[in-house]
Design a protein around this motif. Structure first.
Motif, mmCIF file in Angstrom:
data_model
loop_
_atom_site.group_PDB
_atom_site.id
_atom_site.type_symbol
_atom_site.label_atom_id
_atom_site.label_comp_id
_atom_site.label_asym_id
_atom_site.label_seq_id
_atom_site.Cartn_x
_atom_site.Cartn_y
_atom_site.Cartn_z
ATOM 1 N N GLU A 101 76.821 15.794 -5.603
ATOM 2 C CA GLU A 101 78.176 16.388 -5.624
ATOM 3 C C GLU A 101 78.093 17.739 -6.315
ATOM 4 O OE1 GLU A 101 80.442 13.690 -8.224
ATOM 5 O OE2 GLU A 101 79.882 15.020 -9.870
ATOM 6 N N LEU A 102 79.196 18.438 -6.317
ATOM 7 C CA LEU A 102 79.243 19.707 -7.052
ATOM 8 C C LEU A 102 80.252 19.606 -8.183
ATOM 9 C CD1 LEU A 102 79.190 22.775 -4.640
ATOM 10 C CD2 LEU A 102 77.428 22.024 -6.237
ATOM 11 N N HIS A 103 79.825 19.959 -9.362
ATOM 12 C CA HIS A 103 80.770 19.970 -10.476
ATOM 13 C C HIS A 103 81.872 20.993 -10.186
ATOM 14 C CE1 HIS A 103 82.271 20.489 -14.636
ATOM 15 N NE2 HIS A 103 81.859 19.240 -14.785
ATOM 16 N N TYR A 104 83.090 20.669 -10.639
ATOM 17 C CA TYR A 104 84.201 21.597 -10.345
ATOM 18 C C TYR A 104 84.003 22.966 -10.979
ATOM 19 C CZ TYR A 104 86.394 20.354 -14.895
ATOM 20 O OH TYR A 104 86.677 20.151 -16.221
ATOM 21 N N PHE A 105 83.195 23.064 -12.020
ATOM 22 C CA PHE A 105 82.878 24.386 -12.596
ATOM 23 C C PHE A 105 82.094 25.243 -11.595
ATOM 24 C CE2 PHE A 105 82.880 23.483 -17.494
ATOM 25 C CZ PHE A 105 84.233 23.243 -17.438
ATOM 26 N N LEU A 106 81.317 24.571 -10.757
ATOM 27 C CA LEU A 106 80.580 25.306 -9.720
ATOM 28 C C LEU A 106 81.496 25.637 -8.555
ATOM 29 C CD1 LEU A 106 77.211 23.308 -9.760
ATOM 30 C CD2 LEU A 106 77.508 25.719 -10.419
ATOM 31 N N ARG A 107 82.296 24.661 -8.158
ATOM 32 C CA ARG A 107 83.218 24.904 -7.046
ATOM 33 C C ARG A 107 84.158 26.057 -7.372
ATOM 34 N NH1 ARG A 107 84.093 19.135 -7.385
ATOM 35 N NH2 ARG A 107 86.285 19.486 -7.974
ATOM 36 N N ARG A 108 84.549 26.159 -8.646
ATOM 37 C CA ARG A 108 85.526 27.184 -9.048
ATOM 38 C C ARG A 108 84.888 28.453 -9.605
ATOM 39 N NH1 ARG A 108 89.463 22.783 -12.013
ATOM 40 N NH2 ARG A 108 89.722 21.494 -10.142
ATOM 41 N N LYS A 109 83.583 28.526 -9.497
ATOM 42 C CA LYS A 109 82.857 29.718 -9.982
ATOM 43 C C LYS A 109 83.083 29.974 -11.481
ATOM 44 C CE LYS A 109 81.860 31.017 -5.599
ATOM 45 N NZ LYS A 109 80.586 30.606 -5.008
ATOM 46 N N ILE A 110 83.356 28.910 -12.208
ATOM 47 C CA ILE A 110 83.396 29.058 -13.674
ATOM 48 C C ILE A 110 81.959 29.301 -14.134
ATOM 49 C CG2 ILE A 110 83.697 27.715 -15.805
ATOM 50 C CD1 ILE A 110 86.316 26.635 -14.471
ATOM 51 N N PHE A 111 81.010 28.579 -13.532
ATOM 52 C CA PHE A 111 79.615 29.023 -13.591
ATOM 53 C C PHE A 111 79.409 29.888 -12.360
ATOM 54 C CE2 PHE A 111 79.234 26.276 -17.081
ATOM 55 C CZ PHE A 111 78.105 26.692 -17.777
ATOM 56 N N PHE A 112 79.159 31.153 -12.602
ATOM 57 C CA PHE A 112 79.255 32.135 -11.507
ATOM 58 C C PHE A 112 77.955 32.903 -11.256
ATOM 59 C CE2 PHE A 112 79.495 36.343 -13.689
ATOM 60 C CZ PHE A 112 79.425 35.888 -14.999
ATOM 61 N N ALA A 113 77.031 32.841 -12.202
ATOM 62 C CA ALA A 113 75.814 33.644 -12.052
ATOM 63 C C ALA A 113 74.609 32.859 -12.558
ATOM 64 C CB ALA A 113 75.955 34.956 -12.825
ATOM 65 N N HIS A 114 73.426 33.348 -12.249
ATOM 66 C CA HIS A 114 72.220 32.611 -12.633
ATOM 67 C C HIS A 114 71.016 33.534 -12.599
ATOM 68 C CE1 HIS A 114 69.970 32.235 -8.746
ATOM 69 N NE2 HIS A 114 71.142 32.681 -8.304
ATOM 70 N N ARG A 115 69.928 32.994 -13.115
ATOM 71 C CA ARG A 115 68.608 33.611 -12.958
ATOM 72 C C ARG A 115 67.638 32.494 -12.565
ATOM 73 N NH1 ARG A 115 68.159 38.714 -15.616
ATOM 74 N NH2 ARG A 115 69.787 39.109 -17.155
ATOM 75 N N ASP A 116 66.963 32.680 -11.467
ATOM 76 C CA ASP A 116 65.874 31.775 -11.049
ATOM 77 C C ASP A 116 66.261 30.325 -10.789
ATOM 78 O OD1 ASP A 116 63.890 33.610 -10.766
ATOM 79 O OD2 ASP A 116 62.994 33.290 -12.743
ATOM 80 N N MET A 117 67.512 30.073 -10.416
ATOM 81 C CA MET A 117 67.895 28.692 -10.092
ATOM 82 C C MET A 117 67.166 28.187 -8.849
ATOM 83 S SD MET A 117 69.858 26.982 -12.101
ATOM 84 C CE MET A 117 70.511 25.677 -11.060
ATOM 85 N N ASN A 118 66.925 29.092 -7.895
ATOM 86 C CA ASN A 118 66.210 28.663 -6.686
ATOM 87 C C ASN A 118 64.795 28.202 -7.016
ATOM 88 O OD1 ASN A 118 68.143 29.113 -4.484
ATOM 89 N ND2 ASN A 118 68.083 31.237 -5.204
ATOM 90 N N TRP A 119 64.144 28.958 -7.874
ATOM 91 C CA TRP A 119 62.802 28.606 -8.334
ATOM 92 C C TRP A 119 62.811 27.243 -9.031
ATOM 93 C CZ3 TRP A 119 61.630 27.970 -13.577
ATOM 94 C CH2 TRP A 119 60.279 27.758 -13.874
ATOM 95 N N LEU A 120 63.817 27.062 -9.902
ATOM 96 C CA LEU A 120 63.916 25.820 -10.670
ATOM 97 C C LEU A 120 64.072 24.610 -9.748
ATOM 98 C CD1 LEU A 120 64.407 25.080 -13.904
ATOM 99 C CD2 LEU A 120 66.613 24.380 -12.992
ATOM 100 N N LEU A 121 64.916 24.780 -8.720
ATOM 101 C CA LEU A 121 65.158 23.653 -7.810
ATOM 102 C C LEU A 121 63.937 23.380 -6.921
ATOM 103 C CD1 LEU A 121 68.900 24.363 -6.954
ATOM 104 C CD2 LEU A 121 68.004 22.475 -8.343
ATOM 105 N N GLU A 122 63.241 24.443 -6.582
ATOM 106 C CA GLU A 122 61.985 24.246 -5.826
ATOM 107 C C GLU A 122 60.996 23.419 -6.639
ATOM 108 O OE1 GLU A 122 60.140 27.952 -4.481
ATOM 109 O OE2 GLU A 122 62.086 28.420 -3.530
ATOM 110 N N LYS A 123 60.858 23.784 -7.910
ATOM 111 C CA LYS A 123 59.989 23.038 -8.819
ATOM 112 C C LYS A 123 60.434 21.576 -8.871
ATOM 113 C CE LYS A 123 57.065 26.013 -10.628
ATOM 114 N NZ LYS A 123 55.610 25.785 -10.537
#
Lengths: 372, 372
Positions: free
Chosen positions: A44-66
């Protein structure tokens, strides 16, 4: 939007332009593709993600690949203990707990009593240290898994932190610290050194376990300068760059500029009684409503600037309920007093649970604190 | 004398003008009145005092007054573990041991493995830490009372050091560190912070025992900048200013400019074999003798610049023997080969005892190390 704002780890003023912050700080916007990847693993997606309360990142794609390849990450978040916990502090915590639950990962929570001692002229280390204990209880009250949560109180874990911090320090010049944090020749040498201590939890688990472990740091965007330095230096020490994910600030009651803070204006604390919460919101929450009931009924309120609505975005997880409130308020069906009452009830219910949990949390805090 | 010399905690070059250093650093010359006071309590005067090898001080009169009133002091000395121990390192140690014996006081010995790691580009913390252990054994081989000697290896005692160091750090700006140590914007932030760690042993016993205890720091004059800062800040934290007593440097074999150092030229190490000692002295010890035997017999040698004689001032405790050598050498009765042989024998005898002691010292080192 005005460009007259400032975001540093120690001060946030003005109406924050998050789009510009993305460019200035060099973080990446969270895209729908990334959200889908997170959803795939979390279910699922936390509502903070759905609402862009968490809006930016660094290297999340890398982290999920790992992660997909079976390399689990650990979480690292924290706070500077300079006062009681208020609702603004909970934003990264709530999200961090969700990540811990969904990905079943270890969490390191750092309380920088050294930092607050060094940056607050009138606070002693004893002051900030005892606040660290109170803050830790508030944190654990959110329901973190005590078996997978490790609390670092800097001044009590410096036997482990300092020998690692100097490895970071050797790669970091005053020039860099000066330009990143705006420190100067009048800064005390502890302030200049401090960011190296904040870097350590991003690789300490790798040190302790003798292997490189990916790290994810959920945090409010103002802490990014620290982790920019951390990310720059860790590969030079043979560790992964930590991934990070950034939230916006919970706006102050008085209006959407700045962030809620104990040092500026009113804040709602975890220790506030239901009556105090009600009073603060009723009195201070900036209203997007119209001047008269008649006008409001006709034109409706402005949810973009209405703090009650903005806070409900953070504390009402149900999208449909939130949409319903928005619609009613914007259409003028719902009055300012009514939306405020909804927020009061929501916050008080939330705080009631936290207060109960907090009593139980006192014991788990002791078990979770890492000591030299 | 040339004024072209430089003395900092990290570098000493040129022929040191100690009179000028007294003025520049603001230390006080040791007077005959002070010597008498020391003699009164110690029952004798160490030959380092008689010969002005320890030549300057800060607050020794105050320290002795406290002592007379029954307030015992503790000793604090140390070194940066960047290499093997050579004879130059022993100068403050020999004197410190004498003070410990005569005044029956506790001693704290700090090994700054963190400092050497931060200042030596090519050394790892593991390198400097393992050298710290070797250096500690050399130190204990001098015969310190293991029941009253406490060894601090910075990276292993940072749980106690760091929380105190930040109290010093809060009172110390980069401006001060810049002007006192010549650090600059390109210095790493660990170097900038470091002096606060070196300040801590001067008041840690007071912290641990919960009462203000006077401190005496015997050290080579180049370390004074650290303790100048320490003395400036400690009263602001409620502790006594540490008293200190400063030695000149053992000159390098190659000539009286600078100080003996592992990084520059030849040094005589505690681990050198008798043959290595002989070879180094015979080959490198700068001679104050004349070019030919005939000329030397006629005009005599110059003990002011003769390294063998200068070293005998440090290692021949017997004043009469030393005077006798001086007379014979200056009159031309004694040749360079002969004075060198006297030094070789003296050093080898001294090192033989240390080597034997060192084996026994290995055990006491473990007991003396303070750990978090």
């Amino acid at each position: 939007m005005t460009s007259d704002f400032k975001v540093t780890p120690w001060e946030t003023t003005g109406e924050v332009d998050y789009e510009r912050l993305i460019k200035d700080f060099g973080v990446e916007k969270i895209t729908d593709t990334l959200l889908k990847k997170i959803e795939k693993h979390a279910g699922e997606l936390h509502y903070f993600l759905r609402r862009k309360i968490f809006f930016a990142h660094r290297d999340m794609n890398w982290l999920l690949e790992k992660y997909e390849k079976g390399e689990k990450f650990f979480l690292y978040t924290g706070r500077g203990p300079s006062g009681k916990t208020h609702l603004g502090h909970l934003v990264p915590y709530i999200f961090t707990k969700w990540i811990q639950d969904k990905f079943d990962v270890e969490l390191y929570y750092q309380l920088t009593d050294d930092e607050k001692f060094l940056f607050k002229q009138d606070m002693s280390l004893e002051d900030t240290n005892s606040l660290a204990y109170e803050n830790a209880k508030d944190f654990m009250a959110l329901g973190f898994n005590p078996k997978k949560t490790h609390i670092i109180i800097d001044s009590e874990y410096s036997g482990k932190l300092y020998p690692q911090a100097i490895k970071v320090a050797k790669k970091l010049t005053f020039s860099t610290v000066k330009s990143v944090f705006g420190l100067n020749d009048s800064s005390n040498v502890g302030q200049i050194f401090f960011t190296t201590i904040q870097a350590v939890p991003a690789f300490l688990p790798s040190v302790l376990k003798g292997k490189n472990i990916p790290c994810l740091i959920p945090h409010a965007i103002d802490q990014d300068p620290h982790f920019r330095i951390t990310r720059d230096i860790l590969p030079k020490l043979g560790y992964y760059k930590p991934a990070s994910i950034q939230s916006v600030f919970l706006p102050p009651l008085e209006g959407i500029a700045g962030k809620m803070s104990s040092s500026e204006g009113q804040a709602v604390y975890l220790t506030d009684s239901p009556n105090e919460v009600r009073k603060k919101i009723m009195k201070y929450a900036f209203s997007g409503g119209k001047d008269t009931v008649e006008e409001h009924r006709k034109k409706g309120g402005n949810t973009d600037i209405d703090i009650s609505y903005q806070w409900l975005r953070f504390f009402e997880p149900d999208d449909r309920k939130l949409a319903n409130i928005k619609e009613k308020y914007e259409s003028g069906q719902m009055l300012t007093g009514e939306i405020k009452q909804i927020l009061v009830d929501k916050i008080n219910k939330f705080l009631e649970v936290l207060k109960k949990n907090r009593e139980k949390a006192e014991k788990s805090v002791e078990k979770c604190i890492l000591r030299d």
